[in-house]
Design a protein around this motif. Sequence first.
Motif, PDB file in Angstrom:
ATOM      1  N   ARG A   1       0.875  -1.295   0.084  1.00 28.56           N
ATOM      2  CA  ARG A   1       0.038  -0.108   0.183  1.00 28.56           C
ATOM      3  C   ARG A   1       0.748   1.248  -0.081  1.00 28.56           C
ATOM      4  O   ARG A   1       0.670   2.214  -0.650  1.00 28.56           O
ATOM      5  CB  ARG A   1      -0.792  -0.119   1.170  1.00 28.56           C
ATOM      6  CG  ARG A   1      -1.889  -1.191   1.509  1.00 28.56           C
ATOM      7  CD  ARG A   1      -2.823  -1.202   0.232  1.00 28.56           C
ATOM      8  NE  ARG A   1      -2.496  -1.984  -1.064  1.00 28.56           N
ATOM      9  CZ  ARG A   1      -2.402  -3.235  -0.967  1.00 28.56           C
ATOM     10  NH1 ARG A   1      -2.876  -3.854  -0.013  1.00 28.56           N
ATOM     11  NH2 ARG A   1      -2.301  -3.716  -2.029  1.00 28.56           N
ATOM     12  N   LEU A   2       1.984   1.227   0.672  1.00 24.89           N
ATOM     13  CA  LEU A   2       2.886   2.306   0.764  1.00 24.89           C
ATOM     14  C   LEU A   2       3.365   2.638  -0.614  1.00 24.89           C
ATOM     15  O   LEU A   2       3.634   3.812  -1.099  1.00 24.89           O
ATOM     16  CB  LEU A   2       3.946   2.246   1.710  1.00 24.89           C
ATOM     17  CG  LEU A   2       3.642   2.475   3.309  1.00 24.89           C
ATOM     18  CD1 LEU A   2       4.786   1.857   4.062  1.00 24.89           C
ATOM     19  CD2 LEU A   2       3.357   4.104   3.433  1.00 24.89           C
TER      20      LEU A   2
ATOM     21  N   ASN B   1       6.339   9.940  -6.483  1.00 26.84           N
ATOM     22  CA  ASN B   1       7.547   9.488  -6.301  1.00 26.84           C
ATOM     23  C   ASN B   1       8.295  10.270  -5.644  1.00 26.84           C
ATOM     24  O   ASN B   1       9.446  10.558  -5.587  1.00 26.84           O
ATOM     25  CB  ASN B   1       8.449   9.087  -7.661  1.00 26.84           C
ATOM     26  CG  ASN B   1       7.692   8.214  -8.412  1.00 26.84           C
ATOM     27  OD1 ASN B   1       7.192   7.145  -7.762  1.00 26.84           O
ATOM     28  ND2 ASN B   1       7.752   8.200  -9.784  1.00 26.84           N
ATOM     29  N   VAL B   2       7.655  11.197  -4.552  1.00 26.37           N
ATOM     30  CA  VAL B   2       8.505  11.920  -3.422  1.00 26.37           C
ATOM     31  C   VAL B   2       7.803  11.477  -2.086  1.00 26.37           C
ATOM     32  O   VAL B   2       7.128  10.817  -1.839  1.00 26.37           O
ATOM     33  CB  VAL B   2       7.886  13.482  -3.628  1.00 26.37           C
ATOM     34  CG1 VAL B   2       8.290  13.887  -5.007  1.00 26.37           C
ATOM     35  CG2 VAL B   2       6.426  13.497  -3.551  1.00 26.37           C
TER      36      VAL B   2
ATOM     37  N   VAL C   1       2.932  11.471   5.606  1.00 23.41           N
ATOM     38  CA  VAL C   1       2.146  10.506   5.706  1.00 23.41           C
ATOM     39  C   VAL C   1       1.303  10.490   6.937  1.00 23.41           C
ATOM     40  O   VAL C   1       1.918  11.058   7.865  1.00 23.41           O
ATOM     41  CB  VAL C   1       2.877   9.073   5.791  1.00 23.41           C
ATOM     42  CG1 VAL C   1       2.119   8.040   6.060  1.00 23.41           C
ATOM     43  CG2 VAL C   1       3.703   8.703   4.529  1.00 23.41           C
ATOM     44  N   ALA C   2       0.122  10.031   6.862  1.00 24.38           N
ATOM     45  CA  ALA C   2      -0.689  10.104   7.959  1.00 24.38           C
ATOM     46  C   ALA C   2      -1.291   8.651   8.291  1.00 24.38           C
ATOM     47  O   ALA C   2      -1.547   8.015   7.163  1.00 24.38           O
ATOM     48  CB  ALA C   2      -2.059  11.128   8.063  1.00 24.38           C
TER      49      ALA C   2
ATOM     50  N   ASP D   1      12.795   4.184  -0.324  1.00 23.19           N
ATOM     51  CA  ASP D   1      12.918   3.473   0.790  1.00 23.19           C
ATOM     52  C   ASP D   1      12.600   4.394   2.258  1.00 23.19           C
ATOM     53  O   ASP D   1      12.027   3.781   2.994  1.00 23.19           O
ATOM     54  CB  ASP D   1      14.563   3.113   0.933  1.00 23.19           C
ATOM     55  CG  ASP D   1      14.967   2.138   2.059  1.00 23.19           C
ATOM     56  OD1 ASP D   1      14.132   1.253   2.200  1.00 23.19           O
ATOM     57  OD2 ASP D   1      15.839   2.662   2.738  1.00 23.19           O
ATOM     58  N   ASP D   2      12.835   5.664   2.000  1.00 24.97           N
ATOM     59  CA  ASP D   2      12.557   6.420   3.164  1.00 24.97           C
ATOM     60  C   ASP D   2      11.048   6.483   3.559  1.00 24.97           C
ATOM     61  O   ASP D   2      10.603   6.414   4.601  1.00 24.97           O
ATOM     62  CB  ASP D   2      13.017   8.063   2.897  1.00 24.97           C
ATOM     63  CG  ASP D   2      14.487   7.979   2.989  1.00 24.97           C
ATOM     64  OD1 ASP D   2      15.256   7.117   3.562  1.00 24.97           O
ATOM     65  OD2 ASP D   2      14.916   9.094   2.558  1.00 24.97           O
ATOM     66  N   PHE D   3      10.260   6.601   2.266  1.00 20.93           N
ATOM     67  CA  PHE D   3       8.831   6.590   2.334  1.00 20.93           C
ATOM     68  C   PHE D   3       8.144   5.144   3.033  1.00 20.93           C
ATOM     69  O   PHE D   3       7.260   5.239   3.734  1.00 20.93           O
ATOM     70  CB  PHE D   3       8.134   6.827   0.842  1.00 20.93           C
ATOM     71  CG  PHE D   3       6.698   6.977   0.916  1.00 20.93           C
ATOM     72  CD1 PHE D   3       6.403   8.549   1.189  1.00 20.93           C
ATOM     73  CD2 PHE D   3       5.686   6.096   0.643  1.00 20.93           C
ATOM     74  CE1 PHE D   3       4.963   8.453   1.332  1.00 20.93           C
ATOM     75  CE2 PHE D   3       4.380   6.315   0.606  1.00 20.93           C
ATOM     76  CZ  PHE D   3       3.930   7.557   0.973  1.00 20.93           C
ATOM     77  N   ARG D   4       8.994   4.028   2.485  1.00 20.80           N
ATOM     78  CA  ARG D   4       8.550   2.551   2.840  1.00 20.80           C
ATOM     79  C   ARG D   4       8.555   2.518   4.240  1.00 20.80           C
ATOM     80  O   ARG D   4       8.002   2.119   5.197  1.00 20.80           O
ATOM     81  CB  ARG D   4       9.352   1.599   2.271  1.00 20.80           C
ATOM     82  CG  ARG D   4       8.827   1.429   0.877  1.00 20.80           C
ATOM     83  CD  ARG D   4      10.193   0.513   0.182  1.00 20.80           C
ATOM     84  NE  ARG D   4       9.162  -0.255  -0.979  1.00 20.80           N
ATOM     85  CZ  ARG D   4       9.912  -1.415  -1.528  1.00 20.80           C
ATOM     86  NH1 ARG D   4      11.116  -1.636  -1.147  1.00 20.80           N
ATOM     87  NH2 ARG D   4       9.225  -1.860  -2.716  1.00 20.80           N
ATOM     88  N   ARG D   5      10.054   3.334   4.971  1.00 19.45           N
ATOM     89  CA  ARG D   5      10.275   3.134   6.218  1.00 19.45           C
ATOM     90  C   ARG D   5       9.642   4.394   7.262  1.00 19.45           C
ATOM     91  O   ARG D   5      10.174   4.384   8.364  1.00 19.45           O
ATOM     92  CB  ARG D   5      11.761   3.122   6.441  1.00 19.45           C
ATOM     93  CG  ARG D   5      12.369   1.908   5.968  1.00 19.45           C
ATOM     94  CD  ARG D   5      14.065   2.074   6.101  1.00 19.45           C
ATOM     95  NE  ARG D   5      14.492   1.009   5.255  1.00 19.45           N
ATOM     96  CZ  ARG D   5      14.888  -0.316   5.714  1.00 19.45           C
ATOM     97  NH1 ARG D   5      14.751  -0.282   7.171  1.00 19.45           N
ATOM     98  NH2 ARG D   5      15.660  -1.214   5.201  1.00 19.45           N
ATOM     99  N   MET D   6       8.684   4.954   6.822  1.00 17.91           N
ATOM    100  CA  MET D   6       7.851   5.719   7.458  1.00 17.91           C
ATOM    101  C   MET D   6       8.662   7.181   7.827  1.00 17.91           C
ATOM    102  O   MET D   6       8.314   7.529   8.866  1.00 17.91           O
ATOM    103  CB  MET D   6       7.263   5.102   8.725  1.00 17.91           C
ATOM    104  CG  MET D   6       6.165   4.103   8.316  1.00 17.91           C
ATOM    105  SD  MET D   6       4.721   4.603   7.659  1.00 17.91           S
ATOM    106  CE  MET D   6       3.620   3.153   7.646  1.00 17.91           C
ATOM    107  N   ARG D   7       9.658   7.426   7.237  1.00 19.04           N
ATOM    108  CA  ARG D   7      10.419   8.638   7.552  1.00 19.04           C
ATOM    109  C   ARG D   7       9.881   9.962   7.330  1.00 19.04           C
ATOM    110  O   ARG D   7      10.366  10.918   7.866  1.00 19.04           O
ATOM    111  CB  ARG D   7      11.724   8.536   6.843  1.00 19.04           C
ATOM    112  CG  ARG D   7      12.647   7.065   7.490  1.00 19.04           C
ATOM    113  CD  ARG D   7      14.169   7.161   6.726  1.00 19.04           C
ATOM    114  NE  ARG D   7      14.655   6.017   7.405  1.00 19.04           N
ATOM    115  CZ  ARG D   7      15.749   5.300   6.753  1.00 19.04           C
ATOM    116  NH1 ARG D   7      15.851   5.511   5.255  1.00 19.04           N
ATOM    117  NH2 ARG D   7      16.223   4.093   6.866  1.00 19.04           N
TER     118      ARG D   7
END
Length: 215
Positions: free
Chosen positions: A105-106, A115-116, A120-121, A164-170
């Motif tokens: 989903r992420l 692609n940025v 995220v909430a 990768d940053d987005f996937r890791r909730m950064r």
Amino acid sequence: MAATLALLIVHGMGDTAPDFHDELVAPLRTRLQGAWDRIAWRPVYYQPVLQRNERAIFQRMRPLLRWEGLRELMLFGFSDAASLEHKKELALSPYWQTQRLILQRLDELFDEVGNVAAPVAIVAQSLGCQVVSNYIWDAQQPRAYAGIWSAPLDDGVPADSTRDDFRRMRSLQLLLTTGCNIPVFVAGHSAIEPIDRRKLGAGFRWINQFDPDDV
């Protein structure tokens, strides 16, 4: 209007319907009107990972039981929590499969927001709070004990890249939890450590809504 905010919605325990998110999304869409178009959202529907097996067990037990409704509540509800935590380090465990759904989903949200690493909430209910907390905790570790972050994903996404940053909730800005049951899982431990807010988005907030009468 292009989406600039990513929203994940995660359900709690029990035999949950696929449209569980409607009662949240419908009033939000009405209230926000045109601004709703700025939100890319996805539900994390992990119940199929568990429910098919639970229902099969229940049908096998059913001829031998009384208090059927209570038994069903316990099996379809509390078994969710127990099954996610039991033997979670095994390959393709329910724990791993649920985290894989979150990752998928992420990735969809990342593509939709251009692609940025958009903010995220997350809105999570009941067991979903534990599910999300585990995902974030594991993603923050150099090598997690269990789940999808316990081994290299080998999917071509470079470490510390924007995806990768987005996937890791950064870029996680807000975690809204309701009916959170995390204390059930950690209260017996002498040391309790939460997810590291320093590894999340700037200004990260965790808002926990609870009912004082909720056991």
